[in-house]
Each structure stands twice: as structure tokens, then as C-alpha cells.
Design a protein around this motif. Structure first.
Motif, PDB file in Angstrom:
ATOM      1  N   ASN A  88      40.048  42.555  46.964  1.00 26.90           N
ATOM      2  CA  ASN A  88      39.088  41.494  46.583  1.00 26.90           C
ATOM      3  C   ASN A  88      39.944  40.474  45.887  1.00 26.90           C
ATOM      4  O   ASN A  88      39.580  39.109  46.012  1.00 26.90           O
ATOM      5  CB  ASN A  88      38.232  42.205  45.591  1.00 26.90           C
ATOM      6  N   ALA A  89      40.911  40.839  45.159  1.00 31.26           N
ATOM      7  CA  ALA A  89      41.673  39.708  44.177  1.00 31.26           C
ATOM      8  C   ALA A  89      42.442  39.034  45.460  1.00 31.26           C
ATOM      9  O   ALA A  89      42.752  37.705  45.127  1.00 31.26           O
ATOM     10  CB  ALA A  89      42.660  40.497  43.462  1.00 31.26           C
ATOM     11  N   GLN A  90      42.989  39.651  46.371  1.00 30.29           N
ATOM     12  CA  GLN A  90      43.839  38.927  47.505  1.00 30.29           C
ATOM     13  C   GLN A  90      42.902  37.950  48.205  1.00 30.29           C
ATOM     14  O   GLN A  90      43.214  36.925  48.809  1.00 30.29           O
ATOM     15  CB  GLN A  90      44.316  39.967  48.298  1.00 30.29           C
ATOM     16  N   ALA A  91      41.575  38.228  48.310  1.00 22.78           N
ATOM     17  CA  ALA A  91      40.514  37.617  48.865  1.00 22.78           C
ATOM     18  C   ALA A  91      40.117  36.329  48.033  1.00 22.78           C
ATOM     19  O   ALA A  91      39.342  35.681  48.365  1.00 22.78           O
ATOM     20  CB  ALA A  91      39.365  38.063  49.494  1.00 22.78           C
ATOM     21  N   GLY A  92      40.454  36.219  46.896  1.00 25.37           N
ATOM     22  CA  GLY A  92      40.008  35.296  45.763  1.00 25.37           C
ATOM     23  C   GLY A  92      38.929  35.455  45.168  1.00 25.37           C
ATOM     24  O   GLY A  92      38.406  34.761  44.363  1.00 25.37           O
ATOM     25  N   ILE A  93      38.506  36.903  45.317  1.00 22.51           N
ATOM     26  CA  ILE A  93      37.136  37.191  44.242  1.00 22.51           C
ATOM     27  C   ILE A  93      37.566  38.405  43.642  1.00 22.51           C
ATOM     28  O   ILE A  93      36.967  39.493  43.893  1.00 22.51           O
ATOM     29  CB  ILE A  93      36.165  37.193  45.336  1.00 22.51           C
ATOM     30  N   PRO A  94      38.310  38.490  42.520  1.00 19.95           N
ATOM     31  CA  PRO A  94      38.803  39.557  41.837  1.00 19.95           C
ATOM     32  C   PRO A  94      37.673  40.419  41.236  1.00 19.95           C
ATOM     33  O   PRO A  94      36.688  39.531  40.849  1.00 19.95           O
ATOM     34  CB  PRO A  94      39.742  39.057  40.889  1.00 19.95           C
ATOM     35  N   SER A  95      37.639  41.605  40.955  1.00 24.01           N
ATOM     36  CA  SER A  95      36.687  42.412  40.259  1.00 24.01           C
ATOM     37  C   SER A  95      36.685  42.226  38.620  1.00 24.01           C
ATOM     38  O   SER A  95      38.002  41.877  38.192  1.00 24.01           O
ATOM     39  CB  SER A  95      36.833  43.856  40.681  1.00 24.01           C
ATOM     40  N   LYS A  96      35.719  42.024  38.161  1.00 25.34           N
ATOM     41  CA  LYS A  96      35.671  41.776  36.683  1.00 25.34           C
ATOM     42  C   LYS A  96      34.847  42.491  35.939  1.00 25.34           C
ATOM     43  O   LYS A  96      33.766  43.066  36.538  1.00 25.34           O
ATOM     44  CB  LYS A  96      35.428  40.068  36.639  1.00 25.34           C
ATOM     45  N   GLY A  97      35.046  42.673  34.476  1.00 27.35           N
ATOM     46  CA  GLY A  97      34.091  43.123  33.574  1.00 27.35           C
ATOM     47  C   GLY A  97      34.088  44.769  33.623  1.00 27.35           C
ATOM     48  O   GLY A  97      35.029  45.471  34.109  1.00 27.35           O
ATOM     49  N   LEU A  98      33.343  45.273  32.855  1.00 31.22           N
ATOM     50  CA  LEU A  98      33.382  46.797  32.436  1.00 31.22           C
ATOM     51  C   LEU A  98      33.181  47.603  33.852  1.00 31.22           C
ATOM     52  O   LEU A  98      33.822  48.675  34.087  1.00 31.22           O
ATOM     53  CB  LEU A  98      32.219  46.976  31.538  1.00 31.22           C
ATOM     54  N   LEU A  99      32.394  47.100  34.708  1.00 32.26           N
ATOM     55  CA  LEU A  99      32.224  48.017  35.914  1.00 32.26           C
ATOM     56  C   LEU A  99      32.835  47.125  37.079  1.00 32.26           C
ATOM     57  O   LEU A  99      32.278  47.596  38.421  1.00 32.26           O
ATOM     58  CB  LEU A  99      30.621  48.253  36.089  1.00 32.26           C
ATOM     59  N   GLN A 100      33.673  46.307  36.939  1.00 28.48           N
ATOM     60  CA  GLN A 100      34.459  45.442  38.064  1.00 28.48           C
ATOM     61  C   GLN A 100      33.460  45.170  39.120  1.00 28.48           C
ATOM     62  O   GLN A 100      33.717  45.483  40.061  1.00 28.48           O
ATOM     63  CB  GLN A 100      35.520  46.572  38.642  1.00 28.48           C
ATOM     64  N   VAL A 101      32.802  43.970  38.983  1.00 29.16           N
ATOM     65  CA  VAL A 101      31.745  43.524  39.793  1.00 29.16           C
ATOM     66  C   VAL A 101      32.647  42.277  40.272  1.00 29.16           C
ATOM     67  O   VAL A 101      32.831  41.558  39.484  1.00 29.16           O
ATOM     68  CB  VAL A 101      30.439  43.301  39.043  1.00 29.16           C
ATOM     69  N   ILE A 102      32.365  41.878  41.574  1.00 30.02           N
ATOM     70  CA  ILE A 102      32.726  40.518  41.990  1.00 30.02           C
ATOM     71  C   ILE A 102      31.819  39.469  41.844  1.00 30.02           C
ATOM     72  O   ILE A 102      30.587  40.017  41.644  1.00 30.02           O
ATOM     73  CB  ILE A 102      33.391  40.662  43.473  1.00 30.02           C
ATOM     74  N   ASP A 103      32.197  38.256  41.912  1.00 36.02           N
ATOM     75  CA  ASP A 103      31.303  37.322  41.517  1.00 36.02           C
ATOM     76  C   ASP A 103      30.057  36.943  42.587  1.00 36.02           C
ATOM     77  O   ASP A 103      28.782  37.173  41.969  1.00 36.02           O
ATOM     78  CB  ASP A 103      31.863  35.949  41.515  1.00 36.02           C
TER      79      ASP A 103
END
Length: 243
Positions: free
Chosen positions: A185-200
């Protein structure tokens, strides 16, 4: 003899009746004069006998008209009295109707005042409801999970405290600002974020009303992730690895 002379000599019916009356009266006088020595009883008998021959004097046209006028006046008086009586009855009936209407209006006004007083008394007797206490949560991992569970319950989204805690500890170790910069996801430009690692994109699609639009907000992140897990796996409780 000329006709005019005959007319003057011929008495009318009225003249005849008047003359007969005068004659009869004269005869009666003569009877009383002819017996000066008679006693009182005999004089009365003779006077009565003489009176039997007296003929009544005819009424004139003037008397008849006077009687007709008197009868008309009497009729008019009766009609006026009847009209006055009817007007008095109508006035009495109207006065009674007005009095009845005024009494009814007074009673209605008194009833309205009484009802208003009763309603005011009831409102005063019922204490005002105490304002509903706003539930607060501690700004900790435990508080974030519990607040998220309350939001999920409001929207009928399944999930449990244990299921949420287990997954967020695996994904972020409980760090609300965690971000993955190395996976696909990070390589695609949409990294996972937050407590439960959710993409935007997932956060925006499964965002739950009543929570923040900030993906790093702990409650918003948990709630959106649980909404996604419920749609994809039935519940966050069924997730045991990366999802």
C-alpha cells in the motif's frame, strides 16, 4: 193642492214618532192631573198604565255614527293593548336570551381561567427533567475502544472490546499515529495509518457519521476499520491477521 204644499203637510216617519211620543207624554200628564185625590198606590198604577202606550223615540243617524266610532275606538284600543303585550313579551324574551348568553360566556371564561390555572399547577408540580449527562471517555486506549464501541452500537455495527484490542495491538501496538511506509500500500502511495492501519480510500468509504474525518483520530480510525471488517468478514472479531 200643490205637491210642495202636500210635502210640507205630510209628516215624515221621524216626525210621526216624535209627535206620538209627545202625545203619549201629554196623555200621561192628563191622567195624573185627572185624579188629584187618588192615593199614591193608585197614582202609580195609573201612571204605569198610561206609560204602556208611550212609543220609543227613534235614534238619529248621529247616534248611530257615534256608536260606530266608539266601537272602532274600542277595537283600536284592544289592538294597541295586544301589540303592547306582544312587544313586552318579545322584549322579555330577548332580555332572557341576552342574560343567558352572558351567563354562558361568563361560565366559559371562568372555565378557561380554571383550566389555565390547573395546567400551570401541573407544570409547576412536575419537576423539570434533569439534563442528560454527557458520557465522557478517558483519552487512553481503553477510552478510545469504549467510545468506539458506543458509536458502533448506535449504527448496529458488530464488534467486541477483545476483538478490537487484539487487532489494534497487532497492527500498531496501540499507537494512534502509526504509519506503514514499506508495504504494498505504501509503495502504491496509500500507506496504512492509525491504530488499525486503514488506508485513506477505505477510511473515507467506511467512515461512520458522528466521528472525526481525521484518519489518525483514534475513535474514527477504530470505528471505520470495524465497519469495513463487518462488511468484509462479518465482524472485527473474525479478523486474526492482516486484512
Amino acid at each position: 193642492m200643490p205637491k210642495s204644499a202636500i210635502s210640507r203637510l205630510t209628516p215624515t216617519r221621524t216626525h210621526k214618532l216624535s209627535a206620538a211620543g209627545i202625545a203619549a207624554a201629554g196623555a200621561a200628564a192628563l191622567v195624573f192631573a185627572a185624579v188629584p185625590g187618588a192615593d199614591a198606590g193608585q197614582g202609580k198604577t195609573q201612571a204605569a198604565a198610561a206609560g204602556l202606550n208611550i212609543k220609543p223615540v227613534a235614534f238619529s243617524a248621529v247616534d248611530t255614527a257615534a256608536r260606530a266610532q266608539q266601537a272602532t275606538i274600542a277595537q283600536q284600543a284592544d289592538a294597541s293593548a295586544a301589540q303592547g303585550k306582544a312587544e313586552a313579551a318579545a322584549a322579555k324574551q330577548q332580555a332572557e336570551a341576552v342574560a343567558k348568553a352572558e351567563a354562558k360566556a361568563k361560565a366559559e371564561k371562568e372555565r378557561q381561567v380554571k383550566d389555565a390555572v390547573s395546567r400551570a399547577t401541573v407544570r409547576k408540580a412536575i419537576p423539570a427533567a434533569a439534563p442528560k449527562a454527557v458520557k465522557t471517555y478517558p483519552n487512553t486506549l481503553d477510552g478510545w475502544i469504549r467510545e468506539s464501541l458506543d458509536v458502533l452500537a448506535q449504527h448496529n455495527i458488530p464488534g467486541s472490546y477483545d476483538g478490537i484490542y487484539r487487532n489494534l495491538m497487532r497492527e500498531s501496538s496501540g499507537n494512534p499515529n502509526a504509519i506503514n511506509l514499506w508495504d504494498s500500500n505504501a509503495q502504491a502511495g496509500i500507506p496504512s495509518k492509525g491504530l488499525l492501519q486503514v488506508i485513506d480510500p477505505t477510511f473515507r468509504q467506511y467512515h461512520v457519521p458522528g466521528t472525526s474525518w481525521n484518519i489518525y483520530d483514534p475513535v474514527a480510525n477504530i470505528t471505520a476499520a470495524c465497519n469495513y471488517a463487518a462488511d468484509r468478514y462479518g465482524s472485527m472479531d473474525n479478523v486474526n491477521s492482516a486484512y
